[in-house]
Design a protein around this motif. Sequence first.
Motif, PDB file in Angstrom:
ATOM      1  N   VAL A  45      13.770  -2.114  26.679  1.00  0.00           N
ATOM      2  CA  VAL A  45      12.689  -2.513  25.780  1.00  0.00           C
ATOM      3  C   VAL A  45      13.005  -1.983  24.386  1.00  0.00           C
ATOM      4  CG1 VAL A  45      10.225  -2.369  25.308  1.00  0.00           C
ATOM      5  CG2 VAL A  45      11.021  -2.446  27.670  1.00  0.00           C
ATOM      6  N   ASP A  46      13.063  -2.890  23.422  1.00  0.00           N
ATOM      7  CA  ASP A  46      13.251  -2.531  22.011  1.00  0.00           C
ATOM      8  C   ASP A  46      11.904  -2.683  21.312  1.00  0.00           C
ATOM      9  OD1 ASP A  46      16.012  -2.249  22.358  1.00  0.00           O
ATOM     10  OD2 ASP A  46      16.358  -4.374  21.952  1.00  0.00           O
ATOM     11  N   MET A  47      11.538  -1.682  20.523  1.00  0.00           N
ATOM     12  CA  MET A  47      10.275  -1.737  19.781  1.00  0.00           C
ATOM     13  C   MET A  47      10.515  -1.411  18.318  1.00  0.00           C
ATOM     14  SD  MET A  47       7.195  -0.091  21.991  1.00  0.00           S
ATOM     15  CE  MET A  47       7.946   1.415  22.556  1.00  0.00           C
ATOM     16  N   VAL A  48       9.830  -2.128  17.444  1.00  0.00           N
ATOM     17  CA  VAL A  48       9.764  -1.784  16.037  1.00  0.00           C
ATOM     18  C   VAL A  48       8.333  -1.299  15.791  1.00  0.00           C
ATOM     19  CG1 VAL A  48       9.890  -2.621  13.672  1.00  0.00           C
ATOM     20  CG2 VAL A  48      11.498  -3.476  15.380  1.00  0.00           C
ATOM     21  N   VAL A  49       8.253  -0.092  15.259  1.00  0.00           N
ATOM     22  CA  VAL A  49       6.959   0.560  15.070  1.00  0.00           C
ATOM     23  C   VAL A  49       6.737   0.769  13.580  1.00  0.00           C
ATOM     24  CG1 VAL A  49       5.598   2.609  15.635  1.00  0.00           C
ATOM     25  CG2 VAL A  49       7.265   1.735  17.290  1.00  0.00           C
ATOM     26  N   ALA A  50       5.512   0.525  13.134  1.00  0.00           N
ATOM     27  CA  ALA A  50       5.134   0.775  11.738  1.00  0.00           C
ATOM     28  C   ALA A  50       4.022   1.821  11.715  1.00  0.00           C
ATOM     29  CB  ALA A  50       4.657  -0.503  11.065  1.00  0.00           C
ATOM     30  N   ILE A  51       4.218   2.859  10.910  1.00  0.00           N
ATOM     31  CA  ILE A  51       3.191   3.879  10.701  1.00  0.00           C
ATOM     32  C   ILE A  51       2.700   3.732   9.270  1.00  0.00           C
ATOM     33  CG2 ILE A  51       2.647   6.338  10.674  1.00  0.00           C
ATOM     34  CD1 ILE A  51       4.918   6.786  12.639  1.00  0.00           C
ATOM     35  N   LYS A  52       1.421   3.417   9.106  1.00  0.00           N
ATOM     36  CA  LYS A  52       0.825   3.269   7.777  1.00  0.00           C
ATOM     37  C   LYS A  52      -0.019   4.512   7.487  1.00  0.00           C
ATOM     38  CE  LYS A  52       0.796  -1.699   8.306  1.00  0.00           C
ATOM     39  NZ  LYS A  52       0.019  -2.906   8.527  1.00  0.00           N
ATOM     40  N   ASN A  53       0.378   5.254   6.468  1.00  0.00           N
ATOM     41  CA  ASN A  53      -0.272   6.513   6.118  1.00  0.00           C
ATOM     42  C   ASN A  53      -1.218   6.301   4.941  1.00  0.00           C
ATOM     43  OD1 ASN A  53      -0.980   9.135   5.557  1.00  0.00           O
ATOM     44  ND2 ASN A  53       1.075   9.819   5.045  1.00  0.00           N
ATOM     45  N   PRO A  54      -2.547   6.386   5.148  1.00  0.00           N
ATOM     46  CA  PRO A  54      -3.489   6.198   4.052  1.00  0.00           C
ATOM     47  C   PRO A  54      -3.767   7.477   3.266  1.00  0.00           C
ATOM     48  CG  PRO A  54      -4.698   6.454   6.088  1.00  0.00           C
ATOM     49  CD  PRO A  54      -3.232   6.514   6.438  1.00  0.00           C
ATOM     50  N   ASN A  55      -3.136   8.576   3.633  1.00  0.00           N
ATOM     51  CA  ASN A  55      -3.423   9.879   3.038  1.00  0.00           C
ATOM     52  C   ASN A  55      -2.604  10.142   1.776  1.00  0.00           C
ATOM     53  OD1 ASN A  55      -5.276  10.975   5.111  1.00  0.00           O
ATOM     54  ND2 ASN A  55      -3.505  10.652   6.422  1.00  0.00           N
ATOM     55  N   TYR A  56      -3.063  11.116   0.984  1.00  0.00           N
ATOM     56  CA  TYR A  56      -2.356  11.527  -0.220  1.00  0.00           C
ATOM     57  C   TYR A  56      -1.284  12.571   0.082  1.00  0.00           C
ATOM     58  CZ  TYR A  56      -5.504   8.953  -3.208  1.00  0.00           C
ATOM     59  OH  TYR A  56      -6.189   7.945  -3.831  1.00  0.00           O
ATOM     60  N   GLY A  57      -1.120  12.896   1.355  1.00  0.00           N
ATOM     61  CA  GLY A  57      -0.092  13.837   1.773  1.00  0.00           C
ATOM     62  C   GLY A  57       0.937  13.143   2.642  1.00  0.00           C
ATOM     63  N   SER A  58       2.200  13.531   2.497  1.00  0.00           N
ATOM     64  CA  SER A  58       3.243  12.983   3.358  1.00  0.00           C
ATOM     65  C   SER A  58       3.262  13.780   4.659  1.00  0.00           C
ATOM     66  CB  SER A  58       4.598  13.054   2.663  1.00  0.00           C
ATOM     67  OG  SER A  58       4.929  14.404   2.383  1.00  0.00           O
ATOM     68  N   PHE A  59       3.869  13.202   5.691  1.00  0.00           N
ATOM     69  CA  PHE A  59       3.930  13.855   6.998  1.00  0.00           C
ATOM     70  C   PHE A  59       5.357  13.767   7.515  1.00  0.00           C
ATOM     71  CE2 PHE A  59       3.216  13.576  11.737  1.00  0.00           C
ATOM     72  CZ  PHE A  59       2.876  14.909  11.906  1.00  0.00           C
ATOM     73  N   LYS A  60       5.997  14.922   7.685  1.00  0.00           N
ATOM     74  CA  LYS A  60       7.348  14.962   8.229  1.00  0.00           C
ATOM     75  C   LYS A  60       7.246  15.493   9.649  1.00  0.00           C
ATOM     76  CE  LYS A  60      12.016  16.579   7.443  1.00  0.00           C
ATOM     77  NZ  LYS A  60      12.909  17.322   6.560  1.00  0.00           N
ATOM     78  N   TYR A  61       7.569  14.620  10.607  1.00  0.00           N
ATOM     79  CA  TYR A  61       7.443  15.022  12.009  1.00  0.00           C
ATOM     80  C   TYR A  61       8.820  15.288  12.607  1.00  0.00           C
ATOM     81  CZ  TYR A  61       8.532  10.109  12.975  1.00  0.00           C
ATOM     82  OH  TYR A  61       9.126   8.886  13.021  1.00  0.00           O
ATOM     83  N   ASP A  62       8.818  16.103  13.665  1.00  0.00           N
ATOM     84  CA  ASP A  62      10.041  16.471  14.372  1.00  0.00           C
ATOM     85  C   ASP A  62      10.394  15.380  15.382  1.00  0.00           C
ATOM     86  OD1 ASP A  62      10.000  18.906  12.993  1.00  0.00           O
ATOM     87  OD2 ASP A  62       8.758  19.842  14.538  1.00  0.00           O
TER      88      ASP A  62
END
Length: 187
Positions: free
Chosen positions: A64-81
């Motif tokens: 299964v191949d997936m393309v995922v979009a994360i839309k961030n409405p916040n004024y802060g960026s998020f760097k995840y591990d």
Amino acid sequence: MAKTNKTFRPGCLQICCASTVIFLIIVAAVVAVLWFTVFKTKNPDIVLENIRIKFLGEQGIMAVDMVVAIKNPNYGSFKYDNTTSFLHYRGNVIAEFPIQQKLVPARGTLNFSTTGNIMVEKLLTDPNFWNDLFSGSLNFTSKATFDGKICVVKIIKFHGMAFSTCDIFYLHPSRIIKSMCTTKIKL
């Protein structure tokens, strides 16, 4: 020449201290108003934009191949591990999807792709699988936990976690795949 006495009067010192306190109260009020209005944390939107299933018949594997979009409405960026998303069918894990470390920009969108192999034998041995398939719909749930750092205005940094749950519906025999995701942020 007359000698002048340069001593501070108590009233001058009180005015200076009172002005400083009033200034600090105004700054604190402005920061509090901004924090609870403009910078208030909003949950991001996660959308499974493209899901493609490949049957590798000889190996008995469904990729299964997936393309995922994360839309961030916040004024802060998020760097995840680095993390892993788990695909469940009726409560049992049937696939794992590795998700590489990325930065979701402030007020922006991040697109990424991931691939996982469905454990077909687990799916086929579930007593409900054939009934669900012949009824025309297979329901799956994908869960992921994103652990990382939030950075607001490149100055304020703190730890945050995002919990994502996606309900995925595979409509058979039309092979249409629909999804609906919810995400919660914990600071």
